[in-house]
Design a protein around this motif. Structure first.
Motif, short mmCIF file in Angstrom:
data_model
loop_
_atom_site.label_atom_id
_atom_site.label_comp_id
_atom_site.label_asym_id
_atom_site.label_seq_id
_atom_site.Cartn_x
_atom_site.Cartn_y
_atom_site.Cartn_z
N ASP A 186 12.64 41.47 -10.99
CA ASP A 186 11.89 41.86 -9.86
C ASP A 186 12.04 40.26 -8.37
N ILE A 187 12.84 39.46 -8.62
CA ILE A 187 12.63 37.73 -8.44
C ILE A 187 14.02 38.24 -7.42
N LYS A 188 14.86 38.93 -7.85
CA LYS A 188 16.19 39.56 -7.45
C LYS A 188 16.04 40.03 -6.38
N ASP A 198 20.56 26.26 -12.68
CA ASP A 198 20.72 28.17 -13.10
C ASP A 198 19.26 28.85 -11.60
N ALA A 199 18.07 27.82 -12.11
CA ALA A 199 16.82 28.48 -11.36
C ALA A 199 17.27 28.70 -10.15
N CYS A 200 17.59 27.34 -9.64
CA CYS A 200 18.06 27.77 -7.97
C CYS A 200 18.62 29.16 -7.74
N LYS A 201 20.02 29.57 -8.40
CA LYS A 201 20.69 30.81 -7.98
C LYS A 201 19.25 32.03 -8.53
N PHE A 202 18.75 32.04 -9.51
CA PHE A 202 18.33 32.91 -9.26
C PHE A 202 17.09 33.46 -8.06
N ALA A 203 16.67 32.54 -7.93
CA ALA A 203 15.90 31.94 -6.74
C ALA A 203 16.36 32.31 -4.98
N ASN A 204 17.77 31.98 -5.10
CA ASN A 204 19.06 32.79 -3.95
C ASN A 204 18.59 31.02 -2.86
N GLN A 222 10.49 32.15 -9.52
CA GLN A 222 9.61 32.21 -8.65
C GLN A 222 8.97 30.98 -7.43
N GLU A 223 8.78 29.65 -8.49
CA GLU A 223 7.56 28.73 -7.87
C GLU A 223 9.02 28.21 -7.17
N ILE A 224 10.24 27.90 -7.38
CA ILE A 224 11.09 27.88 -6.48
C ILE A 224 10.98 28.51 -4.55
N ALA A 225 11.92 29.47 -5.37
CA ALA A 225 11.77 30.45 -4.00
C ALA A 225 10.22 30.38 -3.36
N TYR A 226 8.64 30.46 -4.14
CA TYR A 226 7.71 30.55 -3.10
C TYR A 226 7.42 28.78 -1.88
N ALA A 227 8.54 27.71 -3.09
CA ALA A 227 8.29 26.39 -2.51
C ALA A 227 9.15 26.84 -0.94
N PRO A 245 5.14 35.67 -0.11
CA PRO A 245 5.80 36.93 -0.62
C PRO A 245 5.94 36.67 -2.15
N PHE A 246 5.93 35.00 -3.16
CA PHE A 246 6.45 34.41 -4.30
C PHE A 246 5.11 34.21 -4.64
N ALA A 247 3.74 34.30 -3.69
CA ALA A 247 2.97 33.33 -4.45
C ALA A 247 2.34 33.87 -5.96
N GLN A 248 2.14 32.79 -6.75
CA GLN A 248 2.02 33.28 -7.96
C GLN A 248 1.19 32.43 -8.52
N PRO A 249 -0.03 33.00 -9.70
CA PRO A 249 -1.14 32.09 -10.16
C PRO A 249 -0.96 31.26 -10.68
N ASN A 250 -1.72 30.17 -11.54
CA ASN A 250 -1.34 29.03 -12.34
C ASN A 250 -0.99 30.01 -13.52
N GLY A 251 -0.59 29.56 -14.52
CA GLY A 251 -0.97 29.25 -15.95
C GLY A 251 0.04 30.65 -16.33
#
Length: 330
Positions: A180-182, A214-220, A306-311, A316-322
């Motif tokens: 979904d993130i991709k 690795d997470a940065c790569k997934f977050a583009n 997703q947090e990296i993409a949101y920052a 479009p990449f906002a997500q809740p806590n927890g």
């Protein structure tokens, strides 16, 4: 006649050896009846007589993985930071477990009476050997360096507790989230791709070969440390940071339950005259992403992506806590 006798005697001896071997194999198989075996990352075969009821893992990431596989009452203790919402994705579950640990001694572990202990291969493996010598089942897992490693650890821990189906369920949910993130990040034009540097309290974390990279790569997102050729385990100097000149700086929020002030550390960077030319400083792109996500080496690493993409890329990449991926029936 003597030759015939010798042949006959040899035949009898061979039969005895075969029968003895068969008996030994039968006894071995009988002793293994019931239960199951799991092979850890060191190649150690661990026999479990039954699914463990008193589990102890010796790292935050394996605590979080395990709490996606079993309910809290199956763990005899968890890391002391697991009930801290700044650091953990499983705060509600962790609060149900009274015993909190950091680096427990063998004596402390024995007092908890676990029937399974999970140890990461970066941990104290001598401690693992001592526990095995005392009759405790110990499974050693891989210290993750990328998201594929985390999936392997999820499956290993699921096998160790006899819950392979739950492990597969968690990996499926991870893949679904990553897909979904991709789809979303693939729509970001190359010219809008941004670079980031993680300013960590661990000055040698975040380069090539880290889960964050690795997470940065997934977050583009471009990981500035990796682009500069810095490997995980190598420190980054301020001079190198100036050369990297990232679009965003990720700053720490770790407080150790309020006992540490990260702003003292942050001021050493953002108020340093030598760093005022950085694009991230000039444009005010100084972000404190949720550490419970971006430092995560459990199945919840997908929320770190997703947090990296949101920052960097916003709403479009906002997500809740927890957010937490679990296969536990609730």
């Amino acid at each position: 006649m003597l030759k015939r006798y010798c042949v006959f005697l040899s035949f009898l001896i061979l039969c005895c050896v075969c029968i003895s071997g068969c008996n030994t194999r039968t006894i071995s198989q009988t002793s293994m009846v019931g239960g199951y075996t799991v092979t850890d990352v060191q190649g150690t075969v661990v026999h479990m007589k039954e699914k463990p009821k008193r589990i102890l893992t010796l790292s935050m990431e394996t605590d979080e993985i395990m709490l996606g596989l079993v309910p809290p009452d199956r763990l005899v203790g968890v890391n002391m930071l697991l009930d801290d919402p700044l650091e953990s994705t499983v705060v509600p579950q962790a609060k149900q477990i009274s015993t909190k640990i950091t680096d427990p001694s063998v004596e402390t572990i024995l007092a908890l009476k676990p029937d399974l202990v999970i140890v990461a291969d970066w941990g104290n493996l001598e401690k693992a050997d001592m526990l095995r010598d005392m009759g405790i089942s110990v499974v050693v897992c891989k210290g993750a360096r990328n998201i594929s490693d985390i999936k392997e650890t999820v499956m290993l821990l699921a096998e160790a507790i006899g819950e392979e189906d739950k492990g597969r369920s968690i990996v499926r949910k991870m893949n679904y989230k990553l897909d979904d993130i991709k789809k979303k990040v693939s729509m970001i034009p190359v010219e809008q791709q941004k670079s980031v540097v993680l300013i960590s309290l661990m000055n040698n974390y975040g380069g090539i070969g880290s889960t964050f990279d690795d997470a940065c790569k997934f977050a583009n997102v471009i990981n500035g440390m990796a682009r500069a050729g810095i490997h995980d385990g190598q420190p980054m100097s301020k001079e190198m940071l100036v050369k990297i000149n990232p679009d965003y700086l990720f700053l720490p929020s770790y407080t150790n339950h309020g006992r540490y002030d990260p702003d003292v550390f942050i001021r050493e960077y953002v108020q340093d005259p030598a760093l005022q030319s950085l694009t991230a400083v000039r444009e005010g792109h100084l972000v404190k992403p949720r550490e419970s996500y971006i430092y995560n080496d459990s199945q919840d690493v997908v929320f770190g992506v997703q947090e990296i993409a949101y920052a960097v890329y916003g709403e479009p990449f906002a997500q809740p806590n927890g957010c937490h991926i679990s296969a536990v029936d609730t």
